[in-house]
Design a protein around this motif. Structure first.
Motif, PDB file in Angstrom:
ATOM      1  N   LYS A  15       0.820  -1.204   0.000  1.00  0.00           N
ATOM      2  CA  LYS A  15       0.000   0.000   0.000  1.00  0.00           C
ATOM      3  C   LYS A  15       0.859   1.262   0.000  1.00  0.00           C
ATOM      4  O   LYS A  15       0.582   2.221  -0.747  1.00  0.00           O
TER       5      LYS A  15
ATOM      6  N   LYS B  65       0.899   4.116  -2.843  1.00  0.00           N
ATOM      7  CA  LYS B  65       0.569   5.503  -2.509  1.00  0.00           C
ATOM      8  C   LYS B  65       1.635   6.455  -3.003  1.00  0.00           C
ATOM      9  O   LYS B  65       1.338   7.515  -3.560  1.00  0.00           O
ATOM     10  N   THR B  66       2.907   6.030  -2.872  1.00  0.00           N
ATOM     11  CA  THR B  66       4.013   6.871  -3.318  1.00  0.00           C
ATOM     12  C   THR B  66       4.111   6.876  -4.842  1.00  0.00           C
ATOM     13  O   THR B  66       4.269   7.929  -5.461  1.00  0.00           O
TER      14      THR B  66
ATOM     15  N   ASN C  85       1.065   8.702  -6.173  1.00  0.00           N
ATOM     16  CA  ASN C  85       0.788   9.986  -5.517  1.00  0.00           C
ATOM     17  C   ASN C  85      -0.680  10.069  -5.103  1.00  0.00           C
ATOM     18  O   ASN C  85      -1.387  11.032  -5.410  1.00  0.00           O
ATOM     19  N   LEU C  86      -1.135   9.034  -4.389  1.00  0.00           N
ATOM     20  CA  LEU C  86      -2.522   8.953  -3.972  1.00  0.00           C
ATOM     21  C   LEU C  86      -2.731   9.724  -2.673  1.00  0.00           C
ATOM     22  O   LEU C  86      -1.888   9.673  -1.772  1.00  0.00           O
ATOM     23  N   LYS C  87      -3.906  10.381  -2.545  1.00  0.00           N
ATOM     24  CA  LYS C  87      -4.153  11.237  -1.399  1.00  0.00           C
ATOM     25  C   LYS C  87      -5.045  10.605  -0.341  1.00  0.00           C
ATOM     26  O   LYS C  87      -4.955  10.969   0.836  1.00  0.00           O
TER      27      LYS C  87
ATOM     28  N   ASP D   8      -7.094   7.049   1.482  1.00  0.00           N
ATOM     29  CA  ASP D   8      -6.995   5.604   1.692  1.00  0.00           C
ATOM     30  C   ASP D   8      -7.896   4.820   0.725  1.00  0.00           C
ATOM     31  O   ASP D   8      -7.559   3.703   0.312  1.00  0.00           O
TER      32      ASP D   8
ATOM     33  N   LYS E 260      -8.532   5.527  -2.386  1.00  0.00           N
ATOM     34  CA  LYS E 260      -7.806   5.393  -3.648  1.00  0.00           C
ATOM     35  C   LYS E 260      -6.725   4.328  -3.546  1.00  0.00           C
ATOM     36  O   LYS E 260      -6.474   3.576  -4.496  1.00  0.00           O
ATOM     37  N   VAL E 261      -6.087   4.243  -2.384  1.00  0.00           N
ATOM     38  CA  VAL E 261      -5.035   3.242  -2.181  1.00  0.00           C
ATOM     39  C   VAL E 261      -5.636   1.832  -2.229  1.00  0.00           C
ATOM     40  O   VAL E 261      -5.078   0.917  -2.846  1.00  0.00           O
TER      41      VAL E 261
END
Length: 845
Positions: free
Chosen positions: A600, A604-605, A608-610, A612, A614-615
Motif C-alpha cells: 500500500k 501511494k508513493t 501519488n494517492l491522497k 486511503d 484510492k489506495v
C-alpha cells in the motif's frame, strides 16, 4: 410386459423375435400363422438326454404311439424353447463333473456336445454324468466304462476303443450293453452331423487348420495316435479361407444377439452384428438387425447410429446418394437420443458428422460438435482417436497408431477425430474444408496436424511421397500451423519408409517455423505500469511452442540431433516471451497478501494517492494483475515441463538436461529463474539418464526427487507393466492397471487426471503381444480386467488383429465358440474376427 402375438394371443419371452414360436404368425402383422398349432398339446419326450440303452427310447416311442393323446402331459414353454432339454429325473441323478481336478476326482471326461473337459471319480465309469459347462445344450452323457478311461485321458478316443472291444467280444457282453454302445454311437453320429456338417444354407464346413506355435490351440485336432491323417488332404484343406469362416461366424452373431441369459446388453449385440454385416457387404441383413434393435426394450434407438453411418459411407462409396441419404436421415434422427457424454456418443457423433459433411450437410455436421459431447482431452479422447484410426487403416493396432499422438493432448479431440475420419475415408479435400469451420485457432491447428498425419497414412495416397497437394492445402495457414503439419507429414513418411520424402517435409517444417520470430524474456514492469498491464493472448505463443516441439521431435526421428536441440530451445523461448518466470511471479503475488501494508505504501508513493480509498482501489487492481501474471507463469511453466517430459522419450536427453538446469542456479536472477528439477520431470529424467549410463546427472535428479518427495506413478507403472509383458508375465498386469489411482493435485478432493489411461495402456500392451505372435497371452491380459467394458473392447481389437490372417483366426473361433464368456464378450470377439477377415478379404480379394 412381454410382446403378445396378434394371431394366437400367446405371450412371447423374446422382444426381438420376428415370428410367433407358437403359431408361426408374423409378430407385427399377425399373418402367416396357424392358430391351431398353438393350441395343440405336444407330447413330451420321455428322455432327452443321451440314452444309456437303446431299448429305452424304443419302448418310449412305442408307448407314446399307443397311448391316447390325453394321457401325454402337455409340453411346457420351456420344453418348446429348448429342444435339448433334460428331464428332472435324469438331471438329478447325473454326477456333476468338476471343472478342475480335485481330491478323488482325477478322471478326465470331455463332453461330446461342447467339448468342455471335466473331472470325476473313477467309480463314475458307465454312469450318467453332467457337463460342468452351464451353457451346454446337451449336458447329460454316459461316462465310458471302467478300463476305457484313465486319469487325464480323452474319453472321445477311448469310447471308440471300448465299443470296438464290445463288438469283438459279443459272447461275453449282455444284449443291453451292446444296444447301449450302438445307440450311443448313433446318437453321437447324429449330433456330429447336426452340429458340424449341417451348416446354414449357403455356408460350407470349414477346413481344419492345424495350430502353430503362435496360435491358439485347435480344440478338435485329431489324435495322431488313434486317427489316421491324410497328409495330402490336410495340406489341401488347410488353405486360409476367410470368406467361409466369416460366413460361418455371421449367423452365430445373430443367434447370440437373441440370447437373454447373462447378456449385459442385447442392444450392444445387435449393433455389433449389424456392423459386421455392413462390413461383409450384406446391407439387407444389416438393416434387419437394426430393425430388431429397435424392437428391444428399453428403447435405445441411438445404438443404430454406428451401423447406419457405416451403411451411409458404403453407399457414398458406391455412388448411391439416395441410399446414403436414407441411412443418414435415420441416424440423424436417432442422434437426438444420445447420452450427453459417453464413449458411444463420441464415436457416433464423430463418424456421423464426417458422413454428413461429406454429403453436403455442413450445418447438421457442425451441430453434432456440441461441447457436452466432448470427452476429456486426456486418455478418453486419445483412446477413441487411436481406435478410429486403427480401424479405418485396417491395422486394428493401437500401439502402431500411437505414433500419431501429439506432444500435448488435444483440446478438441472430437473435431480432430472427425477430421481424420474424413481423410481416412478418402475425402482429404472435405477434411480441409471441415477444418475451416473449427471454433478456435487451437482446435484448427490440432485438426491440421491430424490432417497431415492422416493424408500420409492413407494407403496409396499421393501425399506419401509428393508435396504438391499439401503445399496447396496449407498455403494460407500461419507459419506455425504449416510447420506443425509438415512435421507430422515427415514423421508419417518415415513410418512408411519414405525417408527422402520425409526429409523434404522436414525442410518445409524448419523453414516455416523459422519465419516466427523468437521473443525476448518477459520483463515484469514497474509497479505503476503493472496497474495498466494487459497480458497478450496466450494461444499464439502456445501454438508456436508446440509447433517448434513437433519439429524437434521429427528432427530427432530423422537423426538430426543438433537441429532438434535448437528447435527444443526455441519452443521454450516462445513461452518465456509471454509470461514471467514462476519464481518471480510467485514472489510478486504472495507479497500482495503477506506484505499488504508495504505494498500500500509503495502504491501511494508511486501513484501519488491522497486518500486511503484510492489506495485500496489501486491495491485491488494491482493484486488482480499480479494474480493474472502468476497464473500465466504457472501455465507457461506447466507447458514447458510437459514438452521436456515428452522430449525425454524421443530421446533428446542432453537437450532436456541443459534446458532443465541452465536457469536453475542460485545465482540466476529471479526474473529468469526456472526450477524444472523441482518438478516430477526429475523422476523421469533421472531414470532415463541412469539407464543411459549418465550416473552423475542421474544422481542429481534423484537427489531432487528425494528432497522434494516427488513421484511419477504413471511412468513407474508404465515401465513396470511393460517389462512384465516383455518377459511374458501378464498375470498381474491387468490387476495393477485396474488398481491404478491417479494422484490428486494439492487441495483437490478428486483427481482431475483422466482415468481411461489404464485401459489405453493395457490395450497397447496387448497389441504388442499380439504382434509378437503371443496371442494367448494377449487374450489372457485382457481377460484379467475386472471391467467387462474393457474386456469387450480389448477382445474385439485382438480378434481383429489376429483375423487379418484367416489361418490364425480359425483357432480363435473354435476356442471361443463354446466358451463360457458372456454373450457380449463373445460377440465382441466374433465381431473382431469378422472385421479382421473383412480386412483380409479387401486386401486379397
Amino acid at each position: 410386459m412381454f410382446p403378445t402375438c396378434p394371431a394366437c394371443k400367446q405371450s412371447v419371452l423374446d422382444d426381438d423375435v420376428e415370428n410367433c414360436p407358437f403359431c408361426g404368425a408374423n409378430m407385427k402383422t399377425g399373418k402367416g400363422g396357424n392358430q391351431g398349432l398353438a393350441q395343440k398339446a405336444t407330447p413330451k419326450p420321455v428322455a432327452k438326454e443321451r440314452p444309456s440303452a437303446p431299448s429305452a427310447p424304443a419302448a418310449a416311442a412305442s408307448t407314446a404311439k399307443a397311448a391316447p393323446a390325453k394321457s401325454a402331459p402337455a409340453a411346457s414353454k420351456d420344453d418348446d424353447d429348448d429342444p435339448f432339454g433334460v428331464d428332472a429325473a435324469s438331471n438329478s441323478r447325473a454326477i456333476l463333473l468338476s471343472p478342475r481336478p480335485a481330491k478323488g476326482k482325477t478322471v478326465r471326461l470331455v463332453c461330446p456336445m461342447c467339448e468342455t473337459p471335466g473331472f470325476a471319480a473313477a467309480d463314475a465309469a458307465g454312469k450318467e454324468v453332467k457337463c460342468c459347462n452351464e451353457q451346454c445344450a446337451l449336458p447329460i452323457f454316459t461316462a465310458p466304462k471302467a478300463g476305457g478311461v484313465t486319469a487325464g485321458a480323452d474319453p472321445r478316443v477311448h469310447a471308440t476303443t471300448t465299443a470296438a472291444a464290445a463288438t469283438s467280444s459279443a459272447k461275453k457282453t449282455s444284449p443291453a450293453m451292446i444296444l447301449t454302445a450302438v445307440s450311443t454311437l448313433v446318437l453321437a453320429g447324429g449330433s456330429l452331423w447336426y452340429f458340424v456338417f449341417n451348416e446354414p444354407a449357403g455356408i460350407k464346413p470349414l477346413p481344419a487348420t492345424p495350430a502353430t506355435g503362435s496360435q491358439l490351440p485347435v480344440t478338435n485336432t485329431p489324435d495322431a495316435g488313434t486317427e489316421k491323417v491324410d497328409d495330402k488332404k490336410t495340406t489341401t484343406n488347410a488353405k486360409p479361407r476367410g470368406d467361409e469362416l466369416r460366413a460361418t461366424i455371421l449367423p452365430v452373431l445373430v443367434t447370440m444377439s437373441q440370447t437373454s441369459d447373462k447378456n449385459r446388453s442385447k442392444h450392444f449385440c445387435r449393433r455389433l452384428t449389424a456392423e459386421a454385416y455392413v462390413e461383409a457387404g450384406d446391407l439387407k441383413i444389416a438393416r434387419e438387425n437394426i430393425d430388431q434393435l429397435l424392437i428391444l426394450t428399453p428403447k435405445l434407438p441411438f445404438h443404430q447410429i454406428p451401423p447406419l453411418t457405416q451403411i451411409a459411407w458404403r453407399e457414398l462409396s458406391a455412388g448411391n446418394a439416395e441410399g446414403a441419404k436414407t441411412a443418414l436421415d435415420a441416424a440423424w434422427k436417432a442422434a437426438t437420443d444420445l447420452p450427453a457424454v459417453s464413449r458411444l456418443t463420441f464415436d457416433a457423433t464423430t463418424d456421423l458428422a464426417a458422413a454428413l459433411f461429406a454429403s453436403g450437410r455442413a450445418d447438421d455436421a457442425q451441430s453434432l460438435m456440441k461441447k457436452e459431447n466432448m470427452l476429456p482431452s486426456g486418455s478418453s479422447g486419445t483412446l477413441a482417436a487411436l481406435s478410429r484410426r486403427a480401424r479405418l487403416l485396417r491395422s486394428f493396432d493401437l500401439e502402431e497408431s500411437s505414433a500419431s499422438l501429439p506432444i500435448i493432448p488435444w483440446k478438441s479431440p472430437q473435431w480432430v477425430v472427425s477430421t481424420s475420419t474424413l481423410v481416412l475415408r478418402g475425402h482429404a479435400d472435405k477434411g480441409a474444408e471441415w477444418i475451416k469451420l473449427c471454433p478456435d485457432a487451437e482446435t484448427k491447428a490440432e485438426c491440421w496436424a491430424a490432417w497431415g498425419d492422416a493424408v500420409v497414412a492413407l494407403p496409396s495416397s499421393a501425399a506419401a511421397n509428393k508435396d504438391d497437394s499439401i503445399i496447396a492445402a496449407v498455403r494460407d495457414e500461419s507459419p506455425a500451423t504449416q510447420a506443425r503439419v509438415w512435421a507430422r507429414v515427415a514423421a508419417g513418411r518415415l513410418a512408411i519408409k519414405q525417408k527422402d520424402a520425409a526429409n523434404r517435409a522436414l525442410t518445409h517444417a524448419a523453414t516455416a517455423i523459422k519465419a516466427v520470430p523468437l521473443p525476448e524474456d518477459f520483463a515484469i514492469p514497474e509497479m505503476k505500469e503493472i496497474l495498466k498491464l494487459n497480458l497478450s493472448d496466450a494461444v499464439a505463443p502456445k501454438l508456436n511452442a508446440i509447433a517448434s516441439a513437433e519439429v524437434a521431435r521429427a528432427q530427432t526421428l530423422l537423426g538430426q540431433e543438433q537441429p532438434a536441440t535448437e528447435s527444443l530451445t526455441a519452443a521454450m523461448q516462445h513461452l518465456r516471451g509471454h509470461a514471467p518466470s514462476p519464481f518471480a511471479a510467485t514472489r510478486l503475488f504472495e507479497a500482495t497478501s503477506r506484505d499488504v501494508n508495504s505494498v500500500k505504501a509503495q502504491l501511494k508513493t508511486a501513484l501519488n494517492l491522497k486518500t486511503d480509498d484510492k489506495v485500496v482501489q489501486a491495491l485491488t487492481t494491482y493484486r488482480a494483475t499480479c494474480r493474472a501474471m502468476f497464473d500465466a507463469a504457472n501455465a507457461r511453466f506447466a507447458l514447458q515441463t510437459d514438452i521436456l517430459k515428452a522430449a525425454v522419450d524421443w530421446p533428446l536427453l542432453d537437450a532436456v538436461w541443459n534446458e532443465a538446469t541452465a536457469r536453475a542456479g542460485e545465482s540466476t536472477p529471479p526474473e529468469t529463474r526456472e526450477e524444472f528439477l523441482k518438478t516430477n520431470l526429475s523422476v523421469r529424467l533421472g531414470q532415463r539418464l541412469r539407464a543411459a549410463g549418465e550416473v552423475d546427472q542421474a544422481r542429481l535428479c534423484e537427489n531432487a526427487v528425494t528432497t522434494g518427495e516427488l513421484t511419477d506413478a504413471r511412468d513407474a507403472l508404465q515401465r513396470e507393466t511393460a517389462n512384465a509383458v516383455e518377459k511374458g508375465d501378464v498375470n498381474s498386469v491387468a490387476q495393477k492397471l485396474g488398481a491404478y489411482q491417479p494422484a490428486k493435485a494439492a487441495g483437490e478432493k478428486t483427481s482431475t487426471e483422466d482415468t481411461d489411461w489404464p485401459l489405453l495402456w493395457e490395450l497397447r500392451l496387448a497389441c504388442r503381444l499380439a504382434k509378437a505372435g503371443q496371442t494367448e497371452k494377449a487374450f489372457d491380459l485382457v481377460s484379467g480386467s475386472k471391467d467387462m467394458l474393457w474386456r469387450e473392447e480389448g477382445f474385439e481389437m485382438l480378434a481383429a488383429i489376429v483375423a487379418k490372417n484367416p489361418a490364425a483366426a480359425e483357432p480363435v473361433w473354435k476356442k471361443y465358440r463354446p466358451s463360457l464368456l458372456s454373450p457380449t464378450e463373445k460377440i465382441a470377439i466374433f465381431r473382431g474376427l469378422c472385421a479382421g477377415l473383412s480386412s483380409s478379404l479387401a486386401a486379397n480379394p
